[in-house]
Motif scaffolding. Structure first.
Motif, PDB file in Angstrom:
ATOM      1  N   UNK A   1      25.995  42.292  35.648  1.00 26.01           N
ATOM      2  CA  UNK A   1      27.344  41.189  36.313  1.00 26.01           C
ATOM      3  C   UNK A   1      28.469  41.786  37.085  1.00 26.01           C
ATOM      4  N   UNK A   2      27.968  43.129  37.429  1.00 23.65           N
ATOM      5  CA  UNK A   2      29.451  44.223  38.475  1.00 23.65           C
ATOM      6  C   UNK A   2      28.982  43.929  39.076  1.00 23.65           C
ATOM      7  N   UNK A   3      29.690  43.341  40.207  1.00 20.63           N
ATOM      8  CA  UNK A   3      29.434  43.607  41.931  1.00 20.63           C
ATOM      9  C   UNK A   3      30.152  43.700  42.590  1.00 20.63           C
ATOM     10  N   UNK A   4      30.194  44.909  43.152  1.00 17.40           N
ATOM     11  CA  UNK A   4      31.194  45.776  43.785  1.00 17.40           C
ATOM     12  C   UNK A   4      30.912  45.346  45.671  1.00 17.40           C
ATOM     13  N   UNK A   5      31.999  45.506  46.482  1.00 18.86           N
ATOM     14  CA  UNK A   5      32.066  44.737  47.798  1.00 18.86           C
ATOM     15  C   UNK A   5      33.593  45.949  48.596  1.00 18.86           C
ATOM     16  N   UNK A   6      32.318  45.428  49.711  1.00 15.79           N
ATOM     17  CA  UNK A   6      33.550  45.853  51.116  1.00 15.79           C
ATOM     18  C   UNK A   6      33.094  44.283  52.002  1.00 15.79           C
TER      19      UNK A   6
ATOM     20  N   UNK B   1      46.730  40.989  62.707  1.00 17.83           N
ATOM     21  CA  UNK B   1      46.334  41.779  61.317  1.00 17.83           C
ATOM     22  C   UNK B   1      44.468  42.109  61.326  1.00 17.83           C
ATOM     23  N   UNK B   2      44.590  43.281  60.486  1.00 14.90           N
ATOM     24  CA  UNK B   2      43.056  43.589  59.968  1.00 14.90           C
ATOM     25  C   UNK B   2      43.731  43.917  58.662  1.00 14.90           C
ATOM     26  N   UNK B   3      42.268  43.683  57.638  1.00 13.68           N
ATOM     27  CA  UNK B   3      42.425  44.158  56.471  1.00 13.68           C
ATOM     28  C   UNK B   3      41.649  44.829  56.494  1.00 13.68           C
ATOM     29  N   UNK B   4      41.107  46.038  55.566  1.00 15.41           N
ATOM     30  CA  UNK B   4      40.223  46.498  54.944  1.00 15.41           C
ATOM     31  C   UNK B   4      39.560  46.528  53.338  1.00 15.41           C
ATOM     32  N   UNK B   5      39.170  46.012  52.622  1.00 17.16           N
ATOM     33  CA  UNK B   5      38.960  45.612  50.963  1.00 17.16           C
ATOM     34  C   UNK B   5      38.108  46.850  50.440  1.00 17.16           C
ATOM     35  N   UNK B   6      38.000  47.399  49.105  1.00 19.61           N
ATOM     36  CA  UNK B   6      37.417  47.722  48.738  1.00 19.61           C
ATOM     37  C   UNK B   6      37.491  47.253  47.279  1.00 19.61           C
ATOM     38  N   UNK B   7      36.274  46.220  46.446  1.00 16.07           N
ATOM     39  CA  UNK B   7      36.792  45.404  45.382  1.00 16.07           C
ATOM     40  C   UNK B   7      35.613  45.890  44.577  1.00 16.07           C
ATOM     41  N   UNK B   8      35.994  44.991  43.499  1.00 13.90           N
ATOM     42  CA  UNK B   8      34.971  44.996  42.405  1.00 13.90           C
ATOM     43  C   UNK B   8      34.744  43.875  41.661  1.00 13.90           C
TER      44      UNK B   8
ATOM     45  N   UNK C   1      34.386  33.816  32.148  1.00 13.78           N
ATOM     46  CA  UNK C   1      35.420  33.905  33.375  1.00 13.78           C
ATOM     47  C   UNK C   1      34.926  35.263  33.633  1.00 13.78           C
ATOM     48  N   UNK C   2      36.073  35.774  34.479  1.00 14.28           N
ATOM     49  CA  UNK C   2      35.555  37.092  35.506  1.00 14.28           C
ATOM     50  C   UNK C   2      37.096  37.822  35.025  1.00 14.28           C
ATOM     51  N   UNK C   3      36.184  39.471  35.289  1.00 12.44           N
ATOM     52  CA  UNK C   3      37.416  40.642  36.123  1.00 12.44           C
ATOM     53  C   UNK C   3      37.263  41.055  36.984  1.00 12.44           C
ATOM     54  N   UNK C   4      38.501  41.122  38.050  1.00 11.57           N
ATOM     55  CA  UNK C   4      38.031  41.751  39.597  1.00 11.57           C
ATOM     56  C   UNK C   4      39.067  42.782  39.939  1.00 11.57           C
ATOM     57  N   UNK C   5      38.701  43.484  40.813  1.00 12.46           N
ATOM     58  CA  UNK C   5      39.742  44.974  41.288  1.00 12.46           C
ATOM     59  C   UNK C   5      39.619  45.196  42.048  1.00 12.46           C
ATOM     60  N   UNK C   6      40.997  44.860  42.930  1.00 15.85           N
ATOM     61  CA  UNK C   6      40.381  45.528  44.671  1.00 15.85           C
ATOM     62  C   UNK C   6      41.679  46.715  44.874  1.00 15.85           C
ATOM     63  N   UNK C   7      41.226  47.145  46.299  1.00 15.94           N
ATOM     64  CA  UNK C   7      42.058  48.313  46.655  1.00 15.94           C
ATOM     65  C   UNK C   7      42.246  47.719  48.245  1.00 15.94           C
ATOM     66  N   UNK C   8      43.362  47.170  48.742  1.00 19.05           N
ATOM     67  CA  UNK C   8      42.865  47.044  50.424  1.00 19.05           C
ATOM     68  C   UNK C   8      44.285  48.104  51.163  1.00 19.05           C
ATOM     69  N   UNK C   9      44.022  47.504  52.352  1.00 15.14           N
ATOM     70  CA  UNK C   9      45.122  47.916  53.352  1.00 15.14           C
ATOM     71  C   UNK C   9      45.572  46.516  53.968  1.00 15.14           C
TER      72      UNK C   9
END
Length: 688
Positions: free
Chosen positions: A474-479, A503-510, A519-527
């Motif tokens: 159930x763990x799904x990393x993405x970019x 505008x531009x966005x780059x994101x790494x998340x899971x 339910x769900x849990x999500x986390x993301x790093x973005x610029x």
């Protein structure tokens, strides 16, 4: 886009929040292994993406608040919706009664209803009535690939209540502080004896005073809708609404002097009004009619079309404090608007789906068109009346504006967009998302008093893409990466048209959504970086040499810990900076935007001990922010809820916002704004 480089404070914030994420992910493992099914809509519904797709399996950041949560937290305005979601700042201008205010990931956002743009030009603000909504969706970050010109913060999509096949209804009565009164009715079901026609009728009356002296609002709202299932392959839903607001506008503008800064006369009371109670008014009528049409062409292709015409009539007289001129007195300004906003918008889509042993492919092809005309009289007086006492204001010392003080302005805007997006699922483990869009946007701003015309004529190509891996646990990393653009209807000091903001966005998340977790849990790093921002040059002119950037981290969960206990929690870190390239000054923090925000809400249903009883409570923390040399302290607010299902038909509920009635300054951006005071609202509902 330049390479993403995250500062040390961000790394520290990520480490702290990742510790919290481990706890959040492990908590559901302690839950009862029975199968609650309350949060499915939160996980799988995503019309903000223009196709139905599980949010947990899409490499884009999104959040959904459904009707049950809207009612449970007694959400009264759209900008209260995402108080307990990551990345969203609201309430920073106080309890405003004439505008919905959001900041998403440090930027502005655009608002849609039923997938179509809500136009908000200047003071002409379309306000969706929350009682008429079944859910609200948020697509975070630049979204021009699907929606065309928009700020880089994201897209909020409010979904109207629709007809139902089963007869149902509700009558709701509310009473509360600030003379709050509300009566709502919501009825739906089959129309007569026809088995292919269904209806819904939502109506509401509400009135309340504001947190500031002499402010108030009275609203009438009605929204009839009809669904016709023409055949097994074809459906048409007609949506309409009418809303009338009569208000004395909420002007939360205060000076730093007397709010975050000390004075010889103490602090300014949060309820102090600098307006003219017998002159200021905000009279708004908004009406719309449109439809949502779908026709399945064959087993692979479906055609969808959404169309809406909307009209907003506005009379606004709004006076406000402008600046301090003595130790006790300030000068006021006045905004006057009397006009209308008419808009047409249509979105045509072909959705194709194909399946093989290894793949699931969804192709979206679309063309949309938006047309807006804003026509009206306007006036701006920057020396309105006599100076007013900042601490004990008196009223009536002013001269009303006359016809000679007003000028007529007309704004026209057209946008046509062609877009293509494909989402491919491979071997039940890989998801690939790619899209491209071409937009042509034309804006014309005419001052009919002087004959001055400002134009923006822009063509833009936007891209988006993403890759996600779906692990068995159930763990799904993405970019993902996305673009945005926003035309500016204006010219610089040399008469040259401004370039659109880019505008531009780059994101790494899971995202984490295992089968055993409801339910769900999500986390993301973005610029996110926006170029061509308007900044003020040393000579006082608006020049297009600004760069605005946000680097951040988000953590969000909505999950049942047990059958009775539900947790909604969020954490946000934003490092939002602005750089004026026309001078040598260093980057500066963006006003209003705090570095840290956190929230948590717990619901507990007493299913076994006291059947029908449910209690909930939440805590919202907003960190400090800066406006130049002015520092705004952090604040923490508590909210409570209790509801009791007396019978299958009767429900009683009470909601308390800002339980401790904390007095705090929510933000400063030249002006400073006190936050929302305590409110207590009781609700009784009869449902069938």
């Amino acid at each position: 886009m330049s390479a993403v480089s995250f500062p040390t404070p961000l790394v520290q914030a990520i480490r702290l929040a990742l510790g919290a994420s481990v706890v959040a992910m492990s908590m559901p493992l302690l839950a009862d292994e029975s199968e609650p099914a309350h949060l499915n809509a939160l996980v799988v519904s995503a019309t903000a993406l223009k196709v139905e797709a599980p949010l947990a399996e899409t490499p884009r950041p999104a959040s959904v608040v459904n009707e049950e949560e809207l009612k449970e937290r007694n959400v009264q305005s759209l900008d209260e919706t995402f108080r307990y979601r990551a990345g969203v700042l609201s309430g920073h201008y106080g309890s405003d009664n004439d505008t919905d205010w959001f900041k998403v990931r440090g930027f502005d956002q655009s608002t849609y209803q039923d997938g179509l743009r809500i136009y908000r030009e200047g003071f002409y603000q379309w306000l969706p009535e929350v009682y008429g909504l079944e859910r609200v969706e948020l697509l975070k970050g630049p979204a021009s690939i699907l929606y065309g010109e928009a700020p880089p913060g994201g897209v909020i999509n409010a979904i109207s209540k629709r007809p139902t096949d089963i007869a149902q209804g509700e009558i709701q009565v509310q009473l509360g502080t600030n003379e709050h009164q509300q009566v709502g009715i919501d009825t739906a079901g089959p129309l007569g004896t026809a088995d292919n026609l269904s209806y819904r009728l939502v109506g509401l009356y509400s009135s309340a005073e504001g947190d500031i002296d002499f402010t108030e609002n009275e609203r009438y709202y009605i929204a009839p809708s009809l669904t016709w299932d023409i055949s097994d392959a074809t459906s048409l839903t007609i949506l309409s609404s009418f809303q009338k607001d009569d208000a004395v506008p909420y002007n939360g503008f205060k000076l730093a002097y007397g709010t975050v800064q000390d004075t010889p006369f103490g602090k300014v009371d949060p309820s102090t009004s600098y307006s003219e109670p017998d002159y200021d008014t905000n009279e708004r009528e908004q009406s719309s009619i449109g439809y949502s049409f779908s026709h399945r062409l064959n087993t692979n292709w479906e055609f969808q079309q959404d169309l809406r015409y909307s009209k907003l009539d506005l009379l606004l007289r709004s006076s406000y404090i402008l600046f301090q001129n003595t130790a006790r007195e300030g000068t006021r300004g006045l905004t006057y608007r009397d006009g209308s906003l008419d808009s047409w918008t249509v979105d045509n889509r072909l959705v194709g789906t194909w399946y093989t042993d290894r793949t699931e492919n969804t192709l979206l092809i679309g063309i949309d068109y938006q047309d807006l005309e804003n026509d009206g009289l306007e006036g701006n007086n920057y020396a309105f009346g006599d100076p007013i006492d900042l601490f004990e204001p008196t009223y009536g010392n002013f001269t009303p504006l006359t016809a000679a003080d007003l000028t007529r302005r007309q704004i026209t805007k057209e946008q046509t967009g062609l877009y293509l997006q494909d989402q491919l699922r491979l071997d039940d483990h890989w998801v690939f998302l790619a899209g491209v869009r071409y937009d042509q946007a034309e804006t014309e701003n005419t001052d009919q008093g002087t004959g001055t015309v400002q134009r923006a004529d822009d063509d833009e190509v936007s891209f988006s893409g993403g890759i996600m891996y779906l692990a068995d646990n159930g763990l799904s990393p993405y970019v993902s990466w996305t673009d945005s653009f926003q035309p500016i209807a204006g010219t610089d000091s040399n008469g040259k048209l401004y370039e659109p903001r880019i505008g531009e966005q780059l994101e790494f998340g899971v995202k984490y959504a295992p089968n055993h977790l409801d339910g769900y849990v999500s986390a993301a790093i973005y610029n996110i970086k926006e170029e061509n921002s308007l900044v003020t040059s040393p000579g006082g002119f608006q020049v297009q040499e600004g760069v605005r950037e946000t680097q951040g981290f988000e953590l969000e969960t909505v999950s049942y810990l047990t059958d009775q206990l539900q947790l909604t929690a969020a954490y946000t870190y934003n490092d939002a900076t602005s750089d004026n390239e026309s001078d040598n000054a260093p980057e500066s923090p963006v006003a209003l935007i705090p570095n840290h925000m956190a929230s948590a809400w717990l619901d507990y249903a007493f299913q076994n001990t006291v059947p029908g009883l449910k209690v909930g409570g939440g805590v919202r923390y907003v960190g400090g922010s800066k406006d130049g040399n002015i520092e705004v302290p952090s604040y923490t607010i508590m909210d409570l809820m209790a509801q009791y299902e007396v019978t299958n038909n009767w429900l009683a509920q009470i909601n308390v916002t800002n339980l401790a009635d904390r007095e705090y300054v929510a933000s400063c951006d030249y002006w400073c704004y006190y936050g929302e005071a305590r409110s207590v609202v009781g609700t009784v509902s009869y449902r069938w």
